[in-house]
Design an enzyme around this catalytic site. Structure first.
Site, PDB file in Angstrom:
ATOM      1  N   ASP A  41       3.158   3.614   6.413  1.00  0.00           N
ATOM      2  CA  ASP A  41       2.281   3.263   7.453  1.00  0.00           C
ATOM      3  C   ASP A  41       4.408   3.073   8.615  1.00  0.00           C
ATOM      4  O   ASP A  41       4.525   2.092   8.582  1.00  0.00           O
ATOM      5  CB  ASP A  41       1.564   2.381   7.736  1.00  0.00           C
ATOM      6  CG  ASP A  41       2.121   0.985   7.568  1.00  0.00           C
ATOM      7  OD1 ASP A  41       3.095   0.484   6.246  1.00  0.00           O
ATOM      8  OD2 ASP A  41       1.532  -0.169   8.104  1.00  0.00           O
TER       9      ASP A  41
ATOM     10  N   LYS B  85      16.955   3.876   2.131  1.00  0.00           N
ATOM     11  CA  LYS B  85      18.019   3.684   3.213  1.00  0.00           C
ATOM     12  C   LYS B  85      18.985   2.781   2.925  1.00  0.00           C
ATOM     13  O   LYS B  85      19.190   1.376   3.111  1.00  0.00           O
ATOM     14  CB  LYS B  85      17.571   3.064   4.472  1.00  0.00           C
ATOM     15  CG  LYS B  85      16.189   3.709   5.399  1.00  0.00           C
ATOM     16  CD  LYS B  85      15.122   2.645   6.506  1.00  0.00           C
ATOM     17  CE  LYS B  85      13.974   3.404   6.674  1.00  0.00           C
ATOM     18  NZ  LYS B  85      12.879   2.119   7.609  1.00  0.00           N
TER      19      LYS B  85
ATOM     20  N   PHE C 200      13.030   4.256  11.307  1.00  0.00           N
ATOM     21  CA  PHE C 200      11.519   3.885  10.836  1.00  0.00           C
ATOM     22  C   PHE C 200      10.707   5.251  10.679  1.00  0.00           C
ATOM     23  O   PHE C 200      10.333   6.147  11.580  1.00  0.00           O
ATOM     24  CB  PHE C 200      11.511   2.894  12.296  1.00  0.00           C
ATOM     25  CG  PHE C 200       9.782   2.709  10.979  1.00  0.00           C
ATOM     26  CD1 PHE C 200       9.954   1.516  10.532  1.00  0.00           C
ATOM     27  CD2 PHE C 200       8.574   2.780  11.261  1.00  0.00           C
ATOM     28  CE1 PHE C 200       8.842   0.654  10.181  1.00  0.00           C
ATOM     29  CE2 PHE C 200       7.277   2.320  10.790  1.00  0.00           C
ATOM     30  CZ  PHE C 200       7.235   1.172  10.640  1.00  0.00           C
ATOM     31  N   VAL C 201      10.489   5.482   9.411  1.00  0.00           N
ATOM     32  CA  VAL C 201       9.620   6.520   8.936  1.00  0.00           C
ATOM     33  C   VAL C 201       8.016   5.788   8.741  1.00  0.00           C
ATOM     34  O   VAL C 201       7.811   5.221   8.351  1.00  0.00           O
ATOM     35  CB  VAL C 201      10.088   7.222   7.759  1.00  0.00           C
ATOM     36  CG1 VAL C 201      11.164   7.737   8.904  1.00  0.00           C
ATOM     37  CG2 VAL C 201      11.057   6.113   6.440  1.00  0.00           C
TER      38      VAL C 201
ATOM     39  N   ASP D 264       7.333   3.294  -1.752  1.00  0.00           N
ATOM     40  CA  ASP D 264       7.965   3.667  -1.601  1.00  0.00           C
ATOM     41  C   ASP D 264       9.356   3.770  -0.480  1.00  0.00           C
ATOM     42  O   ASP D 264       9.956   5.318  -0.578  1.00  0.00           O
ATOM     43  CB  ASP D 264       7.250   3.584  -0.380  1.00  0.00           C
ATOM     44  CG  ASP D 264       6.467   2.523   0.569  1.00  0.00           C
ATOM     45  OD1 ASP D 264       7.036   1.426  -0.036  1.00  0.00           O
ATOM     46  OD2 ASP D 264       5.373   1.993   1.465  1.00  0.00           O
TER      47      ASP D 264
ATOM     48  N   ARG E 272      -0.536   6.955   7.455  1.00  0.00           N
ATOM     49  CA  ARG E 272      -0.156   7.105   6.102  1.00  0.00           C
ATOM     50  C   ARG E 272      -0.529   8.582   5.513  1.00  0.00           C
ATOM     51  O   ARG E 272      -0.213   9.109   4.306  1.00  0.00           O
ATOM     52  CB  ARG E 272      -1.203   6.539   5.324  1.00  0.00           C
ATOM     53  CG  ARG E 272      -0.658   5.264   5.464  1.00  0.00           C
ATOM     54  CD  ARG E 272      -1.691   3.780   4.458  1.00  0.00           C
ATOM     55  NE  ARG E 272      -0.762   2.065   5.062  1.00  0.00           N
ATOM     56  CZ  ARG E 272      -0.209   1.739   4.624  1.00  0.00           C
ATOM     57  NH1 ARG E 272       0.836   1.722   3.684  1.00  0.00           N
ATOM     58  NH2 ARG E 272      -0.547  -0.289   5.458  1.00  0.00           N
TER      59      ARG E 272
ATOM     60  N   LYS F 106       1.325  -1.432  -0.232  1.00  0.00           N
ATOM     61  CA  LYS F 106       0.491  -0.183   0.224  1.00  0.00           C
ATOM     62  C   LYS F 106       0.583   1.052   0.037  1.00  0.00           C
ATOM     63  O   LYS F 106       0.019   2.133   0.195  1.00  0.00           O
ATOM     64  CB  LYS F 106      -0.654   0.295   1.544  1.00  0.00           C
ATOM     65  CG  LYS F 106      -1.898  -1.094   1.365  1.00  0.00           C
ATOM     66  CD  LYS F 106      -2.190  -0.628   3.012  1.00  0.00           C
ATOM     67  CE  LYS F 106      -3.459  -2.347   3.033  1.00  0.00           C
ATOM     68  NZ  LYS F 106      -4.094  -1.725   4.172  1.00  0.00           N
ATOM     69  N   GLY F 107       1.992   1.123   0.317  1.00  0.00           N
ATOM     70  CA  GLY F 107       2.646   2.744   0.656  1.00  0.00           C
ATOM     71  C   GLY F 107       3.607   3.487  -0.102  1.00  0.00           C
ATOM     72  O   GLY F 107       3.334   4.462  -0.742  1.00  0.00           O
TER      73      GLY F 107
ATOM     74  N   ASP G 138      14.694  -0.673   2.035  1.00  0.00           N
ATOM     75  CA  ASP G 138      15.004  -0.674   3.182  1.00  0.00           C
ATOM     76  C   ASP G 138      16.254  -2.378   2.889  1.00  0.00           C
ATOM     77  O   ASP G 138      17.000  -1.699   2.496  1.00  0.00           O
ATOM     78  CB  ASP G 138      14.125  -1.393   4.449  1.00  0.00           C
ATOM     79  CG  ASP G 138      14.724  -1.338   5.465  1.00  0.00           C
ATOM     80  OD1 ASP G 138      15.457  -0.655   5.942  1.00  0.00           O
ATOM     81  OD2 ASP G 138      13.920  -1.831   6.656  1.00  0.00           O
TER      82      ASP G 138
HETATM   83  P1  IMP Z   1      12.837  -3.576   2.696  1.00  0.00           P
HETATM   84  O1  IMP Z   1      11.781  -5.321   2.095  1.00  0.00           O
HETATM   85  O2  IMP Z   1      13.485  -4.293   3.722  1.00  0.00           O
HETATM   86  O3  IMP Z   1      13.037  -3.290   1.634  1.00  0.00           O
HETATM   87  O4  IMP Z   1      11.284  -3.378   3.169  1.00  0.00           O
HETATM   88  C1  IMP Z   1      10.217  -2.411   2.111  1.00  0.00           C
HETATM   89  C2  IMP Z   1       9.612  -2.403   2.657  1.00  0.00           C
HETATM   90  O5  IMP Z   1       9.209  -2.152   3.697  1.00  0.00           O
HETATM   91  C3  IMP Z   1       8.981  -0.976   2.170  1.00  0.00           C
HETATM   92  O6  IMP Z   1       8.223  -1.766   1.290  1.00  0.00           O
HETATM   93  C4  IMP Z   1       7.844  -0.404   3.320  1.00  0.00           C
HETATM   94  O7  IMP Z   1       6.872  -1.413   2.457  1.00  0.00           O
HETATM   95  C5  IMP Z   1       8.192  -1.821   4.624  1.00  0.00           C
HETATM   96  N1  IMP Z   1       9.191  -0.322   5.438  1.00  0.00           N
HETATM   97  C6  IMP Z   1      10.456  -0.256   5.176  1.00  0.00           C
HETATM   98  N2  IMP Z   1      11.309   0.290   5.885  1.00  0.00           N
HETATM   99  C7  IMP Z   1       9.860   1.321   6.473  1.00  0.00           C
HETATM  100  C8  IMP Z   1       9.568   2.182   7.716  1.00  0.00           C
HETATM  101  O8  IMP Z   1      10.942   3.156   7.985  1.00  0.00           O
HETATM  102  N3  IMP Z   1       8.795   3.167   7.035  1.00  0.00           N
HETATM  103  C9  IMP Z   1       7.801   2.173   6.973  1.00  0.00           C
HETATM  104  N4  IMP Z   1       7.881   1.364   6.074  1.00  0.00           N
HETATM  105  C10 IMP Z   1       8.779   0.107   5.436  1.00  0.00           C
END
Ligand code: IMP
Length: 184
Positions: free
Chosen positions: A161, A133, A154-155, A102, A167, A45-46, A105
């Site tokens: 969200d 990040k 964490f944002v 969005d 959101r 959803k982000g 990470d």
């Molecule tokens: P990754 O798989 O660790 O790269 O995470 C990606 C997903 O985790 C993103 O699409 C977000 O939905 C969620 N996410 C990662 N960091 C944050 C944050 O700081 N705030 C909110 N959602 C996050």
């Protein structure tokens, strides 16, 4: 008590966010043409707020579609398990595809999505993310368009969200620890 009271600080205010979304769109406008008729794949959803603003600054003909991905549950740390909850409507074979995300990470979510979409033989596959990040990366994924590199915090806001809330905030902010603790 409003949801604004849960915000410890604003990391990216609206008057910085909006011009960057516009300039990011200008970068993307340099790459695609009407003839390419690319498909923008919004990762829900982000990314819904980001997509809504971005698409209105794009000047070439394009289509949008959506994927719902689940990778987090209600915590602030990735579970590492990625699932497709809703898939694209149509085939992307031979299409130019731009993923709109969005935040990147660990990179696990995008690594999974790009590997999955590549098996469907798109003509090209690029990634646009509003936030990145870099210090948290576990899997290297090529990012073609990045709005902002941010520190390891964490944002929330602008589509992002915590436990499905926040959101609607028009900026990117950092939550107070007590707001996170309330959900634990
Ligand atoms: P990754 O798989 O660790 O790269 O995470 C990606 C997903 O985790 C993103 O699409 C977000 O939905 C969620 N996410 C990662 N960091 C944050 C944050 O700081 N705030 C909110 N959602 C996050």
């Amino acid at each position: 008590m409003s949801l604004y009271d849960d915000v410890a600080r604003i990391l990216i205010p609206e008057d910085v966010l909006q011009p960057r979304v516009r300039s990011l769109a200008e970068e993307i406008n340099q790459v695609f043409t009407d003839q390419d008729f690319p498909l923008l794949v919004c990762i829900l959803k982000g990314a819904f707020v980001f997509l809504a603003d971005l698409t209105r600054h794009l000047t070439f003909r394009h289509e949008v579609d959506f994927m719902v991905i689940s990778s987090y549950g209600s915590g602030t740390v990735s579970s590492g398990v990625v699932r497709i909850l809703l898939d694209l409507e149509r085939s992307i074979e031979g299409r130019h595809v731009l993923i709109v995300e969005d935040i990147v990470d660990t990179g696990r979510t995008l690594d999974y999505i790009t590997r999955n979409l590549r098996t469907r033989h798109p003509a090209s596959l690029r990634i646009c993310t509003l936030l990145n990040k870099p210090s948290r990366r576990e899997i290297d994924v090529p990012l073609h368009f990045v709005g902002f590199d941010i520190p390891d915090e964490f944002v929330i806001g602008y589509g992002l969200d915590f436990a499905e809330a926040y959101r609607n905030l028009p900026f990117i902010g950092v939550l107070k620890p007590e707001a996170i603790a309330r959900e634990r």
